[in-house]
Design an enzyme around this catalytic site. Structure first.
Site, PDB file in Angstrom:
ATOM      1  N   LYS A 226     -18.415  50.634  16.466  1.00  0.00           N
ATOM      2  CA  LYS A 226     -19.447  50.189  15.541  1.00  0.00           C
ATOM      3  C   LYS A 226     -20.333  49.135  16.217  1.00  0.00           C
ATOM      4  O   LYS A 226     -19.825  48.188  16.841  1.00  0.00           O
ATOM      5  CB  LYS A 226     -18.832  49.603  14.272  1.00  0.00           C
ATOM      6  CG  LYS A 226     -18.155  50.633  13.392  1.00  0.00           C
ATOM      7  CD  LYS A 226     -19.170  51.546  12.727  1.00  0.00           C
ATOM      8  CE  LYS A 226     -18.508  52.512  11.777  1.00  0.00           C
ATOM      9  NZ  LYS A 226     -19.485  53.387  11.099  1.00  0.00           N
TER      10      LYS A 226
ATOM     11  N   LYS B 124     -19.893  65.148   7.058  1.00  0.00           N
ATOM     12  CA  LYS B 124     -18.780  64.652   6.259  1.00  0.00           C
ATOM     13  C   LYS B 124     -18.678  65.523   5.017  1.00  0.00           C
ATOM     14  O   LYS B 124     -19.689  65.804   4.365  1.00  0.00           O
ATOM     15  CB  LYS B 124     -19.001  63.186   5.890  1.00  0.00           C
ATOM     16  CG  LYS B 124     -19.080  62.271   7.107  1.00  0.00           C
ATOM     17  CD  LYS B 124     -19.363  60.827   6.749  1.00  0.00           C
ATOM     18  CE  LYS B 124     -19.424  59.979   8.012  1.00  0.00           C
ATOM     19  NZ  LYS B 124     -19.737  58.561   7.732  1.00  0.00           N
TER      20      LYS B 124
END
Length: 343
Positions: free
Chosen positions: A118, A226
């Site tokens: 991240k 997703k």
């Protein structure tokens, strides 16, 4: 190819009163803060094919939550397509932690072929991102590294940051900027400078009303898909086929019930060129099944996830949070079914 509407992704439409009576709401603690949360809440729905997970993040409005409910009902009512592989490779995930925490986070994933790091966390600098990625590369010199900015940079910052991060040998950069035009601009500028970083679109697929626009506008080299935000496994398969780009299957910080849906999608794709972001249960300090869907040797097996009554009880959400989720379920189900309570 026409893409089906998420509201029709599953034919399982029990009466709302049944859903409300049988749904379970859990609050699972996190090992580290992720997306600003320390507990992951989810509403679980039982059905004839098993369990489905409805867990759009609290800040999402009801309209954005509709495909999440369609995906949960598909899992509970229909199950999944036949897989073409028995396991799927997965990456580790390093949140926006300090360099001193990176080794401990990676240790929970075991041997993985790739790591997602991240970056662009609010309140942090590009220098901190560079240090975090450098530490991952030091610890795992042979692993693939991809970075995820969650749309946190503008175009000039993204180009400068990715030029510096490219020295670590990135597989790709996920959603460096928030919009499709920006993605295309970053991709073009990196190519002009000869910087070998591929661009992956995530939010620009799952948050767009037209998930194929990013492919049509030549704004990405690959897409991140997703299951829940796209309305279910079958709809996600349609979107990948229509986009014509390589796909990486990722999770939405799910329990094993939601991870199982991601595994089903990854196991059903004709091609799977990249390790998937489905190892996020390593970031959680609990689950709703006894043997969590955790990677073994850098891969997740395609298997069933029998929900544990004892764990459902252990992680039951507080009464006010349970009611909040039930109220949300009722509203979103009304939107999904056009305001009716279908049987």
């Amino acid at each position: 190819m026409a893409i089906p509407d998420s509201s029709s992704a599953s034919g399982f439409r029990p009466d709302l009163s049944v859903l409300l009576a049988e749904a379970r709401v859990v609050s699972v603690p996190m090992r580290v803060k992720f997306r600003g949360i320390l507990h992951r809440e989810a509403l679980l729905i039982p059905g004839p094919a098993g369990w489905g997970e409805f867990s759009p993040f609290p800040e999402y409005d009801d309209a954005e939550a509709v495909p999440w409910l369609a995906a949960a009902l598909e899992a509970a009512g229909e199950g999944y397509p036949e897989p073409v592989r028995s396991s799927v490779p997965v990456n580790g995930t390093v949140p926006a932690v300090g360099v001193d925490q990176v080794e401990g986070v990676l240790a929970r994933f075991g041997a993985v072929p790739a790591v997602k790091v991240k970056v662009a966390e609010r309140g942090q600098s590009v220098a901190q991102d560079l240090a975090r990625v450098a530490e991952v590369r030091r610890l795992l010199p042979n692993a693939g590294i991809r970075v995820d900015a969650n749309g946190g940079w503008d175009v000039p910052t993204a180009v400068a940051a990715l030029e510096a991060l490219a020295e670590a040998g990135l597989e790709y950069a996920e959603q460096p900027v928030p919009d499709i035009a920006g993605l295309r601009a970053v991709r073009q500028e990196l190519a002009r400078r000869g910087i070998p970083v591929l661009i992956a679109a995530d939010e620009s697929v799952r948050k767009e009303t037209d998930p194929l626009r990013v492919a049509r506008e030549d704004a990405a080299d690959l897409i991140v898909v997703k299951v829940a935000p796209l309305g279910g496994v079958r709809r996600a398969l349609e979107i990948v086929a229509a986009a014509g780009l390589p796909a990486v299957v990722s999770s939405a910080l799910d329990t094993s019930v939601g991870i199982r849906a991601g595994v089903a999608l990854a196991a059903s794709l004709p091609e799977l060129p990249y390790a998937c972001g489905l190892g996020t249960l390593s970031l959680m300090a609990g689950d709703v099944i006894e043997e969590s869907l955790l990677p073994d040797g850098g891969a997740l097996a395609v298997r069933n996830v029998p929900v544990s009554a004892e764990l459902l009880q252990r992680y039951t959400a507080a009464p006010e949070r349970r009611q909040w989720w039930l109220d949300r379920l009722a509203r979103v189900y009304g939107e999904l079914t056009g305001g009716g309570m279908s049987v």
